[in-house]
Design an enzyme around this catalytic site. Structure first.
Site, mmCIF file in Angstrom:
data_model
loop_
_atom_site.group_PDB
_atom_site.id
_atom_site.type_symbol
_atom_site.label_atom_id
_atom_site.label_comp_id
_atom_site.label_asym_id
_atom_site.label_seq_id
_atom_site.Cartn_x
_atom_site.Cartn_y
_atom_site.Cartn_z
ATOM 1 C CG HIS A 1 -1.942 -1.273 1.718
ATOM 2 N ND1 HIS A 1 -2.151 -1.808 2.510
ATOM 3 C CD2 HIS A 1 -2.850 -1.481 0.691
ATOM 4 C CE1 HIS A 1 -2.981 -2.654 2.464
ATOM 5 N NE2 HIS A 1 -3.721 -2.343 1.051
ATOM 6 C CE LYS B 1 -20.611 -10.741 14.133
ATOM 7 N NZ LYS B 1 -21.477 -11.199 13.398
ATOM 8 N NE ARG C 1 -2.872 -7.132 -4.061
ATOM 9 C CZ ARG C 1 -3.337 -7.453 -2.745
ATOM 10 N NH1 ARG C 1 -3.243 -7.785 -2.330
ATOM 11 N NH2 ARG C 1 -5.150 -7.604 -3.394
ATOM 12 C CB SER D 1 -4.468 -6.536 4.856
ATOM 13 O OG SER D 1 -3.908 -5.196 4.552
HETATM 14 P P1 ADP Z 1 -9.702 -3.190 0.025
HETATM 15 O O1 ADP Z 1 -10.615 -4.500 0.464
HETATM 16 O O2 ADP Z 1 -10.485 -2.387 -0.855
HETATM 17 O O3 ADP Z 1 -9.185 -4.288 -1.294
HETATM 18 P P2 ADP Z 1 -6.860 -3.273 0.378
HETATM 19 O O4 ADP Z 1 -6.852 -3.087 1.248
HETATM 20 O O5 ADP Z 1 -6.866 -5.285 0.212
HETATM 21 O O6 ADP Z 1 -8.432 -2.936 -0.149
HETATM 22 O O7 ADP Z 1 -6.414 -2.559 -0.484
HETATM 23 C C1 ADP Z 1 -7.018 -1.466 -1.467
HETATM 24 C C2 ADP Z 1 -5.387 -0.606 -2.564
HETATM 25 O O8 ADP Z 1 -4.563 -1.246 -2.488
HETATM 26 C C3 ADP Z 1 -6.373 -1.933 -3.580
HETATM 27 O O9 ADP Z 1 -7.201 -1.239 -4.985
HETATM 28 C C4 ADP Z 1 -5.500 -3.578 -3.726
HETATM 29 O O10 ADP Z 1 -5.208 -3.946 -4.985
HETATM 30 C C5 ADP Z 1 -4.194 -2.427 -3.650
HETATM 31 N N1 ADP Z 1 -2.517 -3.077 -2.700
HETATM 32 C C6 ADP Z 1 -3.285 -3.666 -1.787
HETATM 33 N N2 ADP Z 1 -1.598 -4.492 -1.734
HETATM 34 C C7 ADP Z 1 -1.001 -4.156 -2.607
HETATM 35 C C8 ADP Z 1 -0.174 -4.565 -2.821
HETATM 36 N N3 ADP Z 1 0.587 -5.386 -2.468
HETATM 37 N N4 ADP Z 1 0.428 -4.226 -3.519
HETATM 38 C C9 ADP Z 1 -0.108 -2.876 -4.891
HETATM 39 N N5 ADP Z 1 -1.441 -3.224 -5.144
HETATM 40 C C10 ADP Z 1 -2.075 -3.260 -3.449
#
Ligand code: ADP
Length: 164
Positions: free
Chosen positions: A17, A41, A90, A128
């Site tokens: 992120h 949850k 990704r 995450s």
């Molecule tokens: P969501 O629940 O909306 O998917 P995330 O927190 O999982 O929220 O991800 C937010 C954004 O960041 C999404 O567009 C996701 O594809 C991107 N993202 C998450 N991890 C990575 C990573 N390792 N590299 C690039 N983008 C990422």
């Protein structure tokens, strides 16, 4: 002024992120990180804990603001005078969902565009959920999240264990 929103759950914020945040903050005048206040949850942290955590790891980037939101992303974007949404890609598995989301948003709000940044190869595997999974089994997550975040994840998981 070009204002963009980077929305997500960020439960917790990872180096993947952060990489997208640093790169997109260079492209726009202001980047608002929108923390989805989902009442699911399965979330480890509350949205206000996530906001504080993100503020702390992005404090050196002056044009970044962190806010939580619920409801439609498009409404959040309008409220903040943002006409760009940033998402990270990704793998091909992200693509289908992201395409559907951005096309739906385009129908609801034609003035808003979604831009995609492809992941830094270093973090292409990182999510995450993986971080939480490793931490749950007391694994070392220091390669995936900031030190301050790793500490909070450990504390939170220990607290959840105690609560049963
Ligand atoms: P969501 O629940 O909306 O998917 P995330 O927190 O999982 O929220 O991800 C937010 C954004 O960041 C999404 O567009 C996701 O594809 C991107 N993202 C998450 N991890 C990575 C990573 N390792 N590299 C690039 N983008 C990422």
């Amino acid at each position: 002024m070009k204002v963009a929103i980077y929305p997500g759950s960020f439960d917790p914020i990872t180096y993947g992120h952060l990489d997208i945040i640093k790169r997109s903050a260079r492209m726009f005048d202001k980047l608002i990180i929108g923390v989805l206040n989902n009442c699911s949850k399965t979330a480890l942290f509350t949205s206000s804990e996530r906001v504080t955590m993100i503020q702390s790891v992005t404090k050196s980037i002056p044009n970044v603001e962190v806010k939580s939101f619920d409801g439609l992303l498009i409404d959040f974007a309008h409220k903040n005078q943002a006409d760009i949404i940033v998402r990270g890609l990704r793998a091909i598995t992200d693509f289908e969902y992201e395409l559907q989301l951005s096309q739906t948003n385009k129908v609801i709000a034609p003035n808003i565009d979604t831009v995609f940044l492809t992941t830094n190869l270093k973090y292409s595997y990182l999510s995450s959920s993986i971080v939480k999974e490793i931490a749950r089994y007391q694994g070392d997550i220091s390669a995936f999240v900031d030190e301050s975040v790793a500490l909070l994840v450990k504390e939170k998981i220990a607290k959840k264990h105690q609560e049963g």
